[in-house]
Scaffold this motif. Sequence first.
Motif, PDB file in Angstrom:
ATOM      1  N   PRO A 107       0.847  -1.195   0.000  1.00  0.00           N
ATOM      2  CA  PRO A 107       0.000   0.000   0.000  1.00  0.00           C
ATOM      3  C   PRO A 107       0.879   1.240   0.000  1.00  0.00           C
ATOM      4  O   PRO A 107       2.034   1.191   0.434  1.00  0.00           O
ATOM      5  N   PRO A 108       0.349   2.365  -0.472  1.00  0.00           N
ATOM      6  CA  PRO A 108       1.124   3.597  -0.353  1.00  0.00           C
ATOM      7  C   PRO A 108       1.356   3.922   1.117  1.00  0.00           C
ATOM      8  O   PRO A 108       0.553   3.557   1.979  1.00  0.00           O
ATOM      9  N   THR A 109       2.450   4.592   1.397  1.00  0.00           N
ATOM     10  CA  THR A 109       2.783   4.970   2.765  1.00  0.00           C
ATOM     11  C   THR A 109       1.848   6.057   3.279  1.00  0.00           C
ATOM     12  O   THR A 109       1.393   6.020   4.421  1.00  0.00           O
ATOM     13  N   LEU A 110       1.581   7.036   2.412  1.00  0.00           N
ATOM     14  CA  LEU A 110       0.767   8.197   2.770  1.00  0.00           C
ATOM     15  C   LEU A 110      -0.311   8.395   1.714  1.00  0.00           C
ATOM     16  O   LEU A 110      -0.018   8.425   0.516  1.00  0.00           O
ATOM     17  N   VAL A 111      -1.555   8.530   2.162  1.00  0.00           N
ATOM     18  CA  VAL A 111      -2.676   8.858   1.285  1.00  0.00           C
ATOM     19  C   VAL A 111      -3.250  10.190   1.738  1.00  0.00           C
ATOM     20  O   VAL A 111      -3.431  10.424   2.933  1.00  0.00           O
ATOM     21  N   ILE A 112      -3.517  11.066   0.760  1.00  0.00           N
ATOM     22  CA  ILE A 112      -4.100  12.373   1.057  1.00  0.00           C
ATOM     23  C   ILE A 112      -5.360  12.547   0.225  1.00  0.00           C
ATOM     24  O   ILE A 112      -5.327  12.403  -0.999  1.00  0.00           O
ATOM     25  N   GLU A 113      -6.456  12.845   0.896  1.00  0.00           N
ATOM     26  CA  GLU A 113      -7.707  13.188   0.229  1.00  0.00           C
ATOM     27  C   GLU A 113      -7.961  14.677   0.422  1.00  0.00           C
ATOM     28  O   GLU A 113      -7.827  15.192   1.534  1.00  0.00           O
ATOM     29  N   VAL A 114      -8.301  15.365  -0.654  1.00  0.00           N
ATOM     30  CA  VAL A 114      -8.630  16.779  -0.614  1.00  0.00           C
ATOM     31  C   VAL A 114     -10.142  16.874  -0.670  1.00  0.00           C
ATOM     32  O   VAL A 114     -10.744  16.569  -1.705  1.00  0.00           O
TER      33      VAL A 114
END
Length: 201
Positions: A107-114
Amino acid sequence: MAATWEDFVVTMDAPPYRDGRGYFDHGEMRVEMATLGSGHGRQNTVITNVVNLFALVKGLRVAGFTNCSFYKAGEQGCQPDVAFYLGEGFCLPPQDNAPIDVNRYGPPTLVIEVGASSFRDDLGAKRLLCERLGVAEYWVVHVAARRVIAFSVAARRSGEIAVSEVLPGLDMAVVMEALDRSQTEDDGTLMRWLMERFQAG
């Protein structure tokens, strides 16, 4: 809506939905087709620049993916606004048109939702999906408030944090100040300010 994994894959590959964003978790599917405004676009760009510049200054290995699909076949699928692999241990996925296989690349290390219209869903269902997917850190940007709510994820549970753990030393207060400054400052001015902050820290 209730769906099978096969329903989700077929839907996301159908022409009307190719420009949408889809999520699948625990037998539920969601497809988002809403148009995105300048607030979403600008803050997405700023937050991506913050992460990349911090990683550059601190000598961290980073690879970012904007609006990329991540699939754990048969279990979860998501397409976050932006996601990052961070640290020494990741392998770059091939740059083709297939979703990134989480079983193969992690999985990605960091996920950001705007979050503009999707803010509540970003804090709720999408955060839970990322917990189950194995993401290490999850941020939600509240576009209207120019606020960032960051969560560290461990053992499939998340807790709010004020300082990033995957970008050690990055204070969410600085991220939010960058979002505030982006209302009146161009990217060059903003990046110079961030560079000074990160080099001094």
